[in-house]
Design a protein around this motif. Structure first.
Motif, PDB file in Angstrom:
ATOM      1  N   LEU A 253       0.782  -1.271   0.157  1.00 26.83           N
ATOM      2  CA  LEU A 253       0.043  -0.006   0.229  1.00 26.83           C
ATOM      3  C   LEU A 253       0.783   1.195   0.019  1.00 26.83           C
ATOM      4  O   LEU A 253       0.687   2.317  -0.582  1.00 26.83           O
ATOM      5  CB  LEU A 253      -1.108  -0.051   1.198  1.00 26.83           C
ATOM      6  N   MET A 254       1.911   1.315   0.733  1.00 26.88           N
ATOM      7  CA  MET A 254       2.842   2.217   0.682  1.00 26.88           C
ATOM      8  C   MET A 254       3.465   2.457  -0.655  1.00 26.88           C
ATOM      9  O   MET A 254       3.806   3.443  -1.053  1.00 26.88           O
ATOM     10  CB  MET A 254       3.977   1.858   1.783  1.00 26.88           C
ATOM     11  N   PHE A 255       4.007   1.371  -1.079  1.00 29.78           N
ATOM     12  CA  PHE A 255       4.750   1.537  -2.434  1.00 29.78           C
ATOM     13  C   PHE A 255       3.350   1.859  -3.475  1.00 29.78           C
ATOM     14  O   PHE A 255       3.838   2.556  -4.276  1.00 29.78           O
ATOM     15  CB  PHE A 255       5.012  -0.063  -2.924  1.00 29.78           C
ATOM     16  N   ALA A 256       2.148   1.531  -3.556  1.00 31.07           N
ATOM     17  CA  ALA A 256       1.295   1.849  -4.205  1.00 31.07           C
ATOM     18  C   ALA A 256       1.041   3.678  -4.052  1.00 31.07           C
ATOM     19  O   ALA A 256       0.828   4.329  -4.947  1.00 31.07           O
ATOM     20  CB  ALA A 256      -0.098   1.372  -4.170  1.00 31.07           C
ATOM     21  N   LEU A 257       0.941   4.131  -2.854  1.00 32.56           N
ATOM     22  CA  LEU A 257       0.595   5.482  -2.358  1.00 32.56           C
ATOM     23  C   LEU A 257       1.767   6.473  -2.727  1.00 32.56           C
ATOM     24  O   LEU A 257       1.551   7.611  -2.973  1.00 32.56           O
ATOM     25  CB  LEU A 257      -0.247   5.570  -1.095  1.00 32.56           C
ATOM     26  N   PHE A 258       2.712   5.935  -2.393  1.00 34.98           N
ATOM     27  CA  PHE A 258       4.067   7.024  -2.486  1.00 34.98           C
ATOM     28  C   PHE A 258       4.030   7.417  -3.929  1.00 34.98           C
ATOM     29  O   PHE A 258       4.655   8.792  -3.750  1.00 34.98           O
ATOM     30  CB  PHE A 258       5.265   6.454  -1.862  1.00 34.98           C
ATOM     31  N   PRO A 259       3.905   6.802  -5.078  1.00 32.89           N
ATOM     32  CA  PRO A 259       4.131   7.451  -6.217  1.00 32.89           C
ATOM     33  C   PRO A 259       3.156   8.779  -6.521  1.00 32.89           C
ATOM     34  O   PRO A 259       3.287   9.607  -6.926  1.00 32.89           O
ATOM     35  CB  PRO A 259       3.803   6.519  -7.344  1.00 32.89           C
ATOM     36  N   VAL A 260       2.058   8.160  -6.005  1.00 32.37           N
ATOM     37  CA  VAL A 260       0.829   9.163  -5.997  1.00 32.37           C
ATOM     38  C   VAL A 260       0.763  10.399  -5.079  1.00 32.37           C
ATOM     39  O   VAL A 260       0.758  11.674  -5.406  1.00 32.37           O
ATOM     40  CB  VAL A 260      -0.727   8.428  -5.564  1.00 32.37           C
ATOM     41  N   LEU A 261       1.431   9.907  -3.918  1.00 29.81           N
ATOM     42  CA  LEU A 261       1.949  11.167  -3.044  1.00 29.81           C
ATOM     43  C   LEU A 261       3.149  11.982  -3.515  1.00 29.81           C
ATOM     44  O   LEU A 261       3.000  13.241  -3.323  1.00 29.81           O
ATOM     45  CB  LEU A 261       2.484  10.505  -1.746  1.00 29.81           C
ATOM     46  N   GLY A 262       3.785  11.324  -4.512  1.00 30.67           N
ATOM     47  CA  GLY A 262       4.934  12.028  -5.069  1.00 30.67           C
ATOM     48  C   GLY A 262       4.240  13.100  -5.976  1.00 30.67           C
ATOM     49  O   GLY A 262       4.903  14.280  -6.064  1.00 30.67           O
ATOM     50  N   VAL A 263       3.455  12.524  -6.877  1.00 35.95           N
ATOM     51  CA  VAL A 263       2.540  13.566  -7.511  1.00 35.95           C
ATOM     52  C   VAL A 263       2.227  14.832  -6.862  1.00 35.95           C
ATOM     53  O   VAL A 263       2.099  15.906  -7.171  1.00 35.95           O
ATOM     54  CB  VAL A 263       1.522  12.927  -8.491  1.00 35.95           C
ATOM     55  N   THR A 264       1.446  14.383  -5.779  1.00 37.06           N
ATOM     56  CA  THR A 264       0.867  15.503  -4.725  1.00 37.06           C
ATOM     57  C   THR A 264       1.981  16.376  -4.108  1.00 37.06           C
ATOM     58  O   THR A 264       1.654  17.737  -4.238  1.00 37.06           O
ATOM     59  CB  THR A 264       0.378  14.789  -3.656  1.00 37.06           C
ATOM     60  N   GLN A 265       3.119  15.904  -3.718  1.00 40.47           N
ATOM     61  CA  GLN A 265       4.086  16.896  -3.237  1.00 40.47           C
ATOM     62  C   GLN A 265       4.608  17.463  -4.337  1.00 40.47           C
ATOM     63  O   GLN A 265       5.045  18.999  -4.055  1.00 40.47           O
ATOM     64  CB  GLN A 265       5.249  15.813  -2.872  1.00 40.47           C
ATOM     65  N   GLY A 266       4.852  17.034  -5.758  1.00 41.64           N
ATOM     66  CA  GLY A 266       5.135  17.975  -6.696  1.00 41.64           C
ATOM     67  C   GLY A 266       4.238  19.095  -6.924  1.00 41.64           C
ATOM     68  O   GLY A 266       4.627  20.319  -7.550  1.00 41.64           O
ATOM     69  N   PHE A 267       2.902  18.803  -6.853  1.00 40.06           N
ATOM     70  CA  PHE A 267       1.772  19.735  -7.111  1.00 40.06           C
ATOM     71  C   PHE A 267       1.764  20.871  -6.048  1.00 40.06           C
ATOM     72  O   PHE A 267       1.389  21.966  -6.394  1.00 40.06           O
ATOM     73  CB  PHE A 267       0.472  18.892  -6.986  1.00 40.06           C
ATOM     74  N   LEU A 268       2.186  20.753  -4.800  1.00 39.11           N
ATOM     75  CA  LEU A 268       1.998  21.611  -3.594  1.00 39.11           C
ATOM     76  C   LEU A 268       2.769  22.862  -3.857  1.00 39.11           C
ATOM     77  O   LEU A 268       2.141  23.893  -3.988  1.00 39.11           O
ATOM     78  CB  LEU A 268       2.538  20.964  -2.479  1.00 39.11           C
ATOM     79  N   PRO A 269       3.995  22.803  -4.440  1.00 35.89           N
ATOM     80  CA  PRO A 269       4.706  24.051  -4.647  1.00 35.89           C
ATOM     81  C   PRO A 269       4.276  24.830  -5.608  1.00 35.89           C
ATOM     82  O   PRO A 269       4.478  26.274  -5.727  1.00 35.89           O
ATOM     83  CB  PRO A 269       6.383  23.845  -4.730  1.00 35.89           C
ATOM     84  N   ILE A 270       4.023  24.153  -6.831  1.00 35.94           N
ATOM     85  CA  ILE A 270       3.480  24.775  -7.962  1.00 35.94           C
ATOM     86  C   ILE A 270       2.024  25.429  -7.763  1.00 35.94           C
ATOM     87  O   ILE A 270       1.793  26.886  -8.077  1.00 35.94           O
ATOM     88  CB  ILE A 270       3.355  23.682  -9.285  1.00 35.94           C
ATOM     89  N   ALA A 271       1.241  24.826  -7.071  1.00 31.87           N
ATOM     90  CA  ALA A 271       0.012  25.217  -6.665  1.00 31.87           C
ATOM     91  C   ALA A 271       0.050  26.673  -5.688  1.00 31.87           C
ATOM     92  O   ALA A 271      -0.464  27.626  -6.080  1.00 31.87           O
ATOM     93  CB  ALA A 271      -0.963  24.384  -5.998  1.00 31.87           C
ATOM     94  N   GLY A 272       0.858  26.537  -4.590  1.00 37.54           N
ATOM     95  CA  GLY A 272       1.100  27.298  -3.688  1.00 37.54           C
ATOM     96  C   GLY A 272       1.791  28.919  -4.317  1.00 37.54           C
ATOM     97  O   GLY A 272       1.491  29.875  -4.062  1.00 37.54           O
ATOM     98  N   TYR A 273       2.819  28.510  -5.308  1.00 32.98           N
ATOM     99  CA  TYR A 273       3.508  29.687  -5.912  1.00 32.98           C
ATOM    100  C   TYR A 273       2.516  30.272  -6.802  1.00 32.98           C
ATOM    101  O   TYR A 273       2.535  31.537  -6.918  1.00 32.98           O
ATOM    102  CB  TYR A 273       4.818  29.098  -7.077  1.00 32.98           C
TER     103      TYR A 273
END
Length: 420
Positions: A253-273
């Protein structure tokens, strides 16, 4: 990070035994929560840094980074001390009973020593992304994964150090990551050149950082609480074997979600900026793109899990009971994974734009408001099946709630773009 945890589980399962898999699963919530302090501080501060850089306010960005370092060290070192003092109480509370206790205790002590370093790595990694340097952030995460792979083989298989070897491999790999992160901020690659004055705690910045970072911390705290409940419930239902089944599913489940969370983390600074720069059209585009990639990755993982659960489990262990019981449980747990990206991106969006309360509430819907009540109720009626079906039900309900709020917010962004 997901590969790091996955490698540990595969190596100990094959070279030490299935009980060792359960032992790591017992320890993970404690170390994971303390390390999550670093992640929470990193994400909370990075939201401020992204918006400060977008608004051309470098002084606030520097002060925020200095405060991130100070508070990470203060909190994680304190938590490690408490964790070591109460080791004999914490391990049984997290399901480390019976044959699981001793190997869990060995792993716990050693891994806990390296948790402040891990917290600094997680914090620094988020700041690197906030600066717009995702390649450096990616390398920072690859280093502990490769290091752990090599050290696991050397310490467990060659030197026959057992659980101690697995624990030292994990700790040493994050020390390597820390030195890389330190090099990045001392080099010319980083704009954030702080001095001693930036380490003094600034209460307005800490309040904003805490409000935003608390969203991530709450999510990780709920994850730790989930492990506590699951380990204890499954130990009562099926003993050590059931805890091992959940440990393997938890890794996948971690292995499955961490790539999705990776997209999420990449999204955060772009949306915030872009939100800080009032470029609402680009904010809306980033939401659409993040949803596309997050759901796409989740669908691919769903297909693999549903098609090859037996082969996946056999990588971890050859224990007959675990091989028999894990595949069907895994299919239930992953049944709603294709839509989970909507829930993660939706809650992350509110965090990126500085709206802490809706971000917190949406983050907690999945495991806090839905999963924990379900896993406490359904096993009373359906036994172990009740545990496993709690996952897709909680995923579906939380996604529906988050999708509604994200849709409403996207309409507001469209109105703002039109007005501008």
């Amino acid at each position: 990070m997901s590969l790091n945890i996955l490698v540990d589980t595969i190596f100990v399962g094959n070279w030490i035994g299935s009980i060792a898999i359960a032992a790591i699963n017992v320890v993970l919530p404690v170390s994971f929560f303390i390390a999550a302090l670093g992640m929470a501080i990193g994400i909370g501060g990075s939201s401020i840094i992204s918006r400060a850089l977008g608004a051309n306010d470098p002084n606030k960005a520097l002060k925020t980074f200095g405060n991130q370092i100070t508070i990470t060290l203060l909190l994680t070192v304190s938590m490690v001390i408490l964790g070591l003092v109460f080791v004999n109480e914490l391990i049984p509370a997290f399901g480390g009973m019976g044959d699981i206790f001793e190997p869990a205790k060995i792993y716990y002590r050693i891994v806990l020593y390296g948790v402040p370093v891990l917290a600094l790595c997680m914090m620094g990694n988020n700041v690197i992304r906030a600066e717009g340097k995702p390649k450096f952030a990616m390398i920072a995460m690859i280093i502990p994964s490769l290091g752990n792979l090599i050290l696991d083989y050397l310490l467990i298989n060659i030197l026959d150090m057992g659980m101690e070897g697995a624990a030292w491999a994990t700790t040493a790999s994050y020390i390597c990551c820390f030195f890389y992160v330190l090099w990045y901020f001392l080099s010319d690659n980083s704009e954030l050149k702080i001095d001693i004055s930036h380490f003094g705690l600034d209460w307005p910045i800490l309040r904003e950082m805490s409000a935003l970072g608390f969203v991530t911390l709450a999510r990780q705290a709920v994850v730790s609480l989930t492990y506590l409940l699951m380990n204890n419930i499954l130990f009562e239902l099926g003993g050590e074997a059931s805890v091992t089944v959940y440990a393997i599913i938890g890794r996948m489940l971690m292995f499955a979600l961490f790539p999705v969370l990776g997209v999420t983390q990449g999204f955060l600074p772009i949306a915030g900026y872009n939100y800080g720069a009032e470029n609402f059209t680009r904010v809306r585009e980033s939401i659409k793109l993040a949803l596309l990639y997050a759901c796409g990755v989740a669908i691919l993982i769903f297909i693999v899990i549903m098609a090859f659960p037996e082969a996946i489990v056999s990588v971890f262990t050859q224990d007959e009971a675990v091989l028999r019981d894990t595949p069907w449980a895994m299919r239930w747990v992953f049944a709603a994974i294709p839509i989970i990206g909507i829930q993660l991106i939706g809650s992350a969006y509110y965090q990126a734009i500085g709206k802490a309360t809706p971000a917190l509430l949406l983050t907690l819907t999945r495991q806090g408001f839905f999963f924990i009540p379900l896993v406490l109720i359904l096993p009373k009626f359906f036994g172990e099946l009740g545990v496993w079906i709690s996952f897709p039900i909680a995923d579906t309900l939380s996604t529906v709630v988050t999708a509604y709020f994200l849709w409403r917010e996207t309409r507001n962004l469209t109105s703002s773009s039109t007005s501008a």
